[in-house]
Design an enzyme around this catalytic site. Sequence first.
Site, PDB file in Angstrom:
ATOM      1  N   THR A  11      19.153 -12.825  23.728  1.00 58.33           N
ATOM      2  CA  THR A  11      20.050 -12.968  22.581  1.00 58.33           C
ATOM      3  C   THR A  11      19.475 -12.163  21.406  1.00 58.33           C
ATOM      4  OG1 THR A  11      21.160 -14.597  21.174  1.00 58.33           O
ATOM      5  CG2 THR A  11      18.902 -15.097  21.794  1.00 58.33           C
ATOM      6  N   GLU A  12      20.313 -11.775  20.462  1.00 62.51           N
ATOM      7  CA  GLU A  12      19.882 -11.089  19.216  1.00 62.51           C
ATOM      8  C   GLU A  12      19.265  -9.717  19.454  1.00 62.51           C
ATOM      9  OE1 GLU A  12      19.868 -12.391  15.644  1.00 62.51           O
ATOM     10  OE2 GLU A  12      21.555 -13.271  16.693  1.00 62.51           O
ATOM     11  N   LYS A  15      23.746  -6.832  21.224  1.00 63.05           N
ATOM     12  CA  LYS A  15      24.979  -6.684  22.026  1.00 63.05           C
ATOM     13  C   LYS A  15      26.184  -6.417  21.137  1.00 63.05           C
ATOM     14  CE  LYS A  15      24.926 -10.705  23.901  1.00 63.05           C
ATOM     15  NZ  LYS A  15      23.653 -11.152  23.318  1.00 63.05           N
ATOM     16  N   THR A  16      26.295  -7.187  20.038  1.00 57.12           N
ATOM     17  CA  THR A  16      27.476  -7.039  19.186  1.00 57.12           C
ATOM     18  C   THR A  16      27.486  -5.666  18.522  1.00 57.12           C
ATOM     19  OG1 THR A  16      27.489  -9.409  18.762  1.00 57.12           O
ATOM     20  CG2 THR A  16      28.738  -8.038  17.235  1.00 57.12           C
ATOM     21  N   LYS A  37      35.124 -11.355  23.917  1.00 59.21           N
ATOM     22  CA  LYS A  37      33.906 -12.160  24.088  1.00 59.21           C
ATOM     23  C   LYS A  37      34.389 -13.509  24.613  1.00 59.21           C
ATOM     24  CE  LYS A  37      29.766 -13.660  21.704  1.00 59.21           C
ATOM     25  NZ  LYS A  37      28.490 -12.986  21.826  1.00 59.21           N
ATOM     26  N   SER A  41      29.087 -18.819  19.903  1.00 58.55           N
ATOM     27  CA  SER A  41      28.386 -19.962  19.297  1.00 58.55           C
ATOM     28  C   SER A  41      27.973 -19.590  17.877  1.00 58.55           C
ATOM     29  CB  SER A  41      27.136 -20.284  20.106  1.00 58.55           C
ATOM     30  OG  SER A  41      27.463 -20.473  21.450  1.00 58.55           O
ATOM     31  N   ASP A  55      30.801 -12.309  15.363  1.00 63.40           N
ATOM     32  CA  ASP A  55      30.747 -11.265  16.405  1.00 63.40           C
ATOM     33  C   ASP A  55      32.140 -10.704  16.635  1.00 63.40           C
ATOM     34  OD1 ASP A  55      28.076 -11.785  16.716  1.00 63.40           O
ATOM     35  OD2 ASP A  55      28.163 -12.230  18.862  1.00 63.40           O
ATOM     36  N   GLU A 117      31.790  -8.128  25.346  1.00 62.52           N
ATOM     37  CA  GLU A 117      30.422  -8.571  25.038  1.00 62.52           C
ATOM     38  C   GLU A 117      30.127  -9.882  25.750  1.00 62.52           C
ATOM     39  OE1 GLU A 117      29.444  -9.397  20.866  1.00 62.52           O
ATOM     40  OE2 GLU A 117      27.523 -10.236  21.503  1.00 62.52           O
TER      41      GLU A 117
HETATM   42  N1  LIG Z   1      20.998  -0.835  15.397  1.00 58.24           N
HETATM   43  C1  LIG Z   1      20.867  -1.789  14.473  1.00 58.24           C
HETATM   44  N2  LIG Z   1      20.595  -1.476  13.182  1.00 58.24           N
HETATM   45  C2  LIG Z   1      20.466  -2.438  12.246  1.00 58.24           C
HETATM   46  N3  LIG Z   1      20.612  -3.754  12.481  1.00 58.24           N
HETATM   47  C3  LIG Z   1      20.895  -4.127  13.750  1.00 58.24           C
HETATM   48  C4  LIG Z   1      21.054  -3.169  14.797  1.00 58.24           C
HETATM   49  N4  LIG Z   1      21.339  -3.834  15.940  1.00 58.24           N
HETATM   50  C5  LIG Z   1      21.373  -5.138  15.623  1.00 58.24           C
HETATM   51  N5  LIG Z   1      21.108  -5.330  14.315  1.00 58.24           N
HETATM   52  C6  LIG Z   1      21.065  -6.622  13.615  1.00 58.24           C
HETATM   53  O1  LIG Z   1      20.281  -7.518  14.421  1.00 58.24           O
HETATM   54  C7  LIG Z   1      20.902  -8.794  14.532  1.00 58.24           C
HETATM   55  C8  LIG Z   1      21.227  -9.100  16.008  1.00 58.24           C
HETATM   56  O2  LIG Z   1      22.153  -8.134  16.504  1.00 58.24           O
HETATM   57  P1  LIG Z   1      23.439  -8.590  17.304  1.00 58.24           P
HETATM   58  O3  LIG Z   1      24.206  -9.622  16.562  1.00 58.24           O
HETATM   59  O4  LIG Z   1      24.195  -7.344  17.684  1.00 58.24           O
HETATM   60  O5  LIG Z   1      22.749  -9.234  18.587  1.00 58.24           O
HETATM   61  P2  LIG Z   1      23.452  -9.949  19.833  1.00 58.24           P
HETATM   62  O6  LIG Z   1      22.687  -9.534  21.045  1.00 58.24           O
HETATM   63  O7  LIG Z   1      24.902  -9.638  19.823  1.00 58.24           O
HETATM   64  O8  LIG Z   1      23.223 -11.489  19.534  1.00 58.24           O
HETATM   65  P3  LIG Z   1      24.024 -12.764  20.159  1.00 58.24           P
HETATM   66  O9  LIG Z   1      23.312 -13.095  21.432  1.00 58.24           O
HETATM   67  O10 LIG Z   1      23.847 -13.802  19.088  1.00 58.24           O
HETATM   68  O11 LIG Z   1      25.453 -12.389  20.385  1.00 58.24           O
HETATM   69  C9  LIG Z   1      22.150  -8.730  13.636  1.00 58.24           C
HETATM   70  O12 LIG Z   1      21.807  -9.221  12.359  1.00 58.24           O
HETATM   71  C10 LIG Z   1      22.454  -7.241  13.554  1.00 58.24           C
HETATM   72  O13 LIG Z   1      23.126  -6.881  12.364  1.00 58.24           O
HETATM   73 MG   LIG Z   2      26.535 -10.952  19.602  1.00 61.60          MG
END
Ligand SMILES: Nc1ncnc2c1ncn2[C@@H]1O[C@H](COP(=O)(O)OP(=O)(O)OP(=O)(O)O)[C@@H](O)[C@H]1O
Ligand SMILES: [Mg+2]
Length: 245
Positions: A11-12, A15-16, A37, A41, A55, A117
Amino acid sequence: MLGIGVTATDTEIGKTVVSGALAAAMQYRGYKTGVYKPAASGCVNNSAGKLISTDAEFLLHCAGLQMEEHDKVVPYVLKDALAPAEASRLAGVKIELRVMLAGARQMLSNHQISIVEGVGGISAPLTEDYLVKDFFRDLQLPLVIVVKAVLGNVNHAVLTAEYARVHGLQVLGLIVNGWDEKTAGSLETSNLYYYEKLTGLPILGKLPVLPQELLQEFESRALAEITEANIDIDKILSLAGGVVK
Ligand SMILES: Nc1ncnc2c1ncn2[C@@H]1O[C@H](COP(=O)(O)OP(=O)(O)OP(=O)(O)O)[C@@H](O)[C@H]1O
Ligand SMILES: [Mg+2]
């Protein structure tokens, strides 16, 4: 009708952001682009008191869709920042597989290309006995795996890729998120080497660290340009079988 699933080593990981980047690139190539999606959550109430997935909001903007489409992009919105199986249990919501799948199929059939996603990592539970990999398998979506060049991530990438293979999922390749060419040292560059060597998968691109205002203001055109410059969209499309015009 083409769909691409986006999973990650954890996670984090991004992906988004990567899903939005892909959707923005597709949109500016002129494709009718969908995003989806299956469940979100950690959702927050908007000013009208409606639970909103941030997201889904980001993905919508990247794909050039309107906020009215929110519920078509994500059928289940859950307050607790927990895996959907647990967040839904706490909320007293029953997650139905057919609802998640029907919503995805509708999005896919209404768009030339849809970016889907996942939730958490590839084995995160959507329900007690239905995991993210089951969702992607049921939709037969080829996947990209988002990775991040930090210590320990090669191991997670290998496990994710292998798990996908064992469960019969097609993986197109890896996308490295948050890449910073200027500060990359031996940790980061050796990660790149071992990602490809140990997974046998190609690195399809390296998305740089993006300015916060670009993400917060949903600047989809700028995001599309950065994506085209750093991710091999042609290769992703050709590996996935191409978009039907
Ligand atoms: N390339 C990037 N540049 C700057 N910030 C980023 C980048 N990629 C991700 N982030 C930041 O890192 C955090 C996590 O990214 P993101 O939400 O895309 O993760 P995720 O894998 O989708 O998480 P989740 O499992 O909660 O869906 C967010 O605050 C996002 O804005
Ligand atoms: Mg996400």
